[in-house]
Enzyme design. Structure first.
Site, PDB file in Angstrom:
ATOM      1  N   GLU A   1       0.868  -1.189   0.000  1.00 57.11           N
ATOM      2  CA  GLU A   1       0.000   0.000   0.000  1.00 57.11           C
ATOM      3  C   GLU A   1       0.904   1.238   0.000  1.00 57.11           C
ATOM      4  OE1 GLU A   1      -3.485   0.946  -0.153  1.00 57.11           O
ATOM      5  OE2 GLU A   1      -2.321   2.796  -0.288  1.00 57.11           O
TER       6      GLU A   1
ATOM      7  N   GLY B   1      -7.486   2.180   2.258  1.00 59.41           N
ATOM      8  CA  GLY B   1      -7.628   2.681   0.892  1.00 59.41           C
ATOM      9  C   GLY B   1      -8.377   3.994   0.801  1.00 59.41           C
TER      10      GLY B   1
ATOM     11  N   CYS C   1     -11.532   4.359   0.142  1.00 56.01           N
ATOM     12  CA  CYS C   1     -12.858   4.270   0.754  1.00 56.01           C
ATOM     13  C   CYS C   1     -12.827   4.807   2.189  1.00 56.01           C
ATOM     14  CB  CYS C   1     -13.320   2.818   0.720  1.00 56.01           C
ATOM     15  SG  CYS C   1     -14.832   2.533   1.629  1.00 56.01           S
TER      16      CYS C   1
ATOM     17  N   GLU D   1     -26.556  18.137 -14.034  1.00 60.35           N
ATOM     18  CA  GLU D   1     -26.525  16.777 -14.574  1.00 60.35           C
ATOM     19  C   GLU D   1     -26.781  16.848 -16.086  1.00 60.35           C
ATOM     20  OE1 GLU D   1     -25.890  13.510 -13.574  1.00 60.35           O
ATOM     21  OE2 GLU D   1     -26.294  13.235 -15.710  1.00 60.35           O
TER      22      GLU D   1
ATOM     23  N   ALA E   1     -17.948  15.651  -9.929  1.00 57.93           N
ATOM     24  CA  ALA E   1     -18.212  14.320  -9.365  1.00 57.93           C
ATOM     25  C   ALA E   1     -18.686  13.425 -10.498  1.00 57.93           C
ATOM     26  CB  ALA E   1     -19.272  14.429  -8.264  1.00 57.93           C
TER      27      ALA E   1
ATOM     28  N   ALA F   1     -17.772  -0.289  -2.476  1.00 57.28           N
ATOM     29  CA  ALA F   1     -16.856  -0.903  -1.526  1.00 57.28           C
ATOM     30  C   ALA F   1     -17.246  -2.348  -1.211  1.00 57.28           C
ATOM     31  CB  ALA F   1     -16.839  -0.080  -0.244  1.00 57.28           C
TER      32      ALA F   1
ATOM     33  N   HIS G   1     -42.914  -4.520  14.157  1.00 52.94           N
ATOM     34  CA  HIS G   1     -43.642  -3.248  14.214  1.00 52.94           C
ATOM     35  C   HIS G   1     -43.177  -2.434  15.416  1.00 52.94           C
ATOM     36  CE1 HIS G   1     -46.994  -0.434  13.986  1.00 52.94           C
ATOM     37  NE2 HIS G   1     -47.191  -0.620  15.290  1.00 52.94           N
TER      38      HIS G   1
END
Ligand code: FAD
Length: 455
Positions: A34, A40, A42, A197, A258, A309, A434
């Site tokens: 690493e 990582g 995430c 978008e 993003a 992930a 419930h």
């Protein structure tokens, strides 16, 4: 040759760290290479920082609007510094937790950048490590949009989650899961958000009924949504950035792109080891995530359709089990649930109504508004929906979609039902506790045959 291992994993994210632990459990001498931190992207730069800040946004929202629930708070403010410190602390805690698990399982962490040699062993700097099996788990990197570069004012998702100050305004390009989460956090903190978008639906991968509920909720969160409008130009200045899309131009403190991500394979030296990629740069793998070089496996964001992930982790388990020759089963990507933690949350598994029709299925729909069940009133969580897309002939659940504040915790029930090949008929007869939001799943299943109790 410095050392030899049964399994060497390159990349210590949710794919790699889990693969390493499973390999060690199977008695394999294992190392993880690493170049940054355990856990990582995430844990350190993506999922966990995002959810930590989203949780603070939720708390702030509740504190400000609690009077109707009998909790009136005065002078509720956002402490940006404390927020950032907590974000870092949560990531650090989880990253050291991963390191502890590696230590406990006698997994060596080799700090540095790993690449493949011609024999599919692993090189880190000048040192070569011999490997029985190599698992590539190096994840993905953010992509900007053509003609635009990341800079101080034009940030990627990590940049957005770690801004030095709370912006007065932010534009977010891309209304997929990450973009929606960023918009929803900042909007609730009081930042003016423009969410851009290019397709004609926010959360384009989700069923359109879910996207509609989220879009309605976003209007109450300081978020202006623009759909079907690709970005035309971006002009970063010293203190702000101008963004033009469609007929509109905004001048905002920050722009977050993003949009997309690309597999992080640059340092891996794939060609030398004969590991093939496809036209999107993803590594080609079989059902067990074995690459074109039988000694090398690839998992996580490097492979497949989804970048999640939990998919990466399960692929890590399957890859090392397969390499070890123990019984395992392939990951069914269709059963990997999507989870978006904006407000309200969106979670789904399987296919949308539109995709089911396009694939030629004869379908029935079951639907229940969350407001129908008692828990929704208790938790003040009425704006949401459960929608099931089922095959008319045998009742197989083709897709399940939930929008609501607890959607991401509700979806595993549907994943389980689908994985165990239950139909909506079984779901409609399973007694649910419930008062819980899960009662909406029960009634959505009943609704397929037209007998929901709470609608
Ligand atoms: C903002 C954001 C939020 C997200 N939220 C969620 C979420 O809530 N839930 C979810 O399921 N998914 C989420 N994702 C997606 C998720 O982060 C990825 O799917 C996941 O991190 C992939 O895991 P991985 O193990 O493949 O790689 P990564 O987590 O990317 O880890 C790869 C590791 O490999 C290391 N590395 C790379 N190259 C080398 C090399 N040559 N040598 C040594 N080390 C190397 C990197 O330093 C990194 O630590 C989010 C993504 C983003 C961007």
């Amino acid at each position: 040759m410095a050392d030899s291992y049964d399994v060497i994993v390159i990349g210590g994210g949710p794919g790699g760290y889990v693969a390493a632990i499973r390999a060690a459990q199977l008695g394999k001498k294992t190392a993880v290479v690493e170049r940054d931190k355990p856990g990582g992207r995430c844990l350190n730069y993506a999922c966990i920082p995002a959810k930590t800040i989203l949780h603070s946004a939720e708390l702030y929202d509740h504190a400000k609007n609690g009077a109707a629930l009998g909790i009136a708070a005065k002078d509720v403010t956002v402490d940006w510094k404390a927020l950032g410190e907590r974000r870092a602390k949560v990531s650090d805690t989880l990253a050291s937790g991963v390191k502890m698990l590696w230590d406990k399982n006698k997994i060596e962490m080799i700090q540095g950048e790993g690449s493949l040699t011609e024999d599919a062993d692993v090189a880190v700097g000048d040192t070569r490590y011999e490997a029985g099996t190599v698992v590539l788990a190096t994840g993905s990197v953010a992509l900007a949009i053509p003609g635009v570069e990341f800079s101080e004012r034009v940030v990627d998702t990590w940049g957005a989650w770690s801004l030095p100050e709370q912006p007065r305004s932010i534009a977010v390009v891309g209304a997929g899961a990450s973009g929606a989460e960023i918009a929803s956090a900042y909007g609730r903190f009081g930042t003016e958000v423009t969410l851009i978008e290019m397709l004609d639906q926010i959360l384009p991968a989700e069923d359109k009924d879910m996207a509609r509920v989220v879009e309605r909720a976003f209007k109450k969160q300081n978020i202006t949504v623009s759909k079907g409008t690709p970005v035309e130009s971006v002009e970063p200045g010293e203190k702000s950035v101008k963004v033009r899309f469609g007929e509109t131009e905004v001048d905002v403190d920050y722009l977050c792109i993003a949009g997309g991500r690309a597999p992080d394979t640059e340092a891996l030296n794939l060609d030398a080891a004969g590991v093939k990629t496809n036209d999107r740069g993803k590594i080609e793998v079989d059902d067990y995530r074995r690459t074109s070089n039988p000694k090398v496996y690839a998992i996580g964001d490097l492979v497949g359709r989804k970048a999640l992930a939990h998919k990466a982790s399960e692929e890590g388990v399957v890859a090392v089990e397969h390499a070890a020759g123990v019984e395992t089963h392939p990951v069914d990507e269709n059963l990997v649930a999507g989870a978006t933690f904006c407000e309200p949350q969106v979670a789904s598994v399987g296919i949308t109504e539109a995709a089911a029709k396009e694939a030629g299925h004869d379908i029935k729909i079951g639907r229940l508004k969350l407001g129908g069940v008692g828990a929704a009133a208790v938790y003040d969580d009425r704006d949401g929906l459960v929608k099931l897309v089922v095959d008319s002939e045998y009742g197989e659940i083709l897709g399940a979609h939930i929008v609501g504040n607890r959607a991401c915790d509700m979806i595993p029930e549907l994943v389980n039902t689908m994985a165990l090949e239950g139909g909506y008929q079984e779901l409609a007869r399973i007694v649910h506790p419930h008062p819980t939001m899960s009662e909406a799943v029960l009634d959505a299943a009943r609704d397929v045959d037209g007998w929901p109790i709470h609608a």
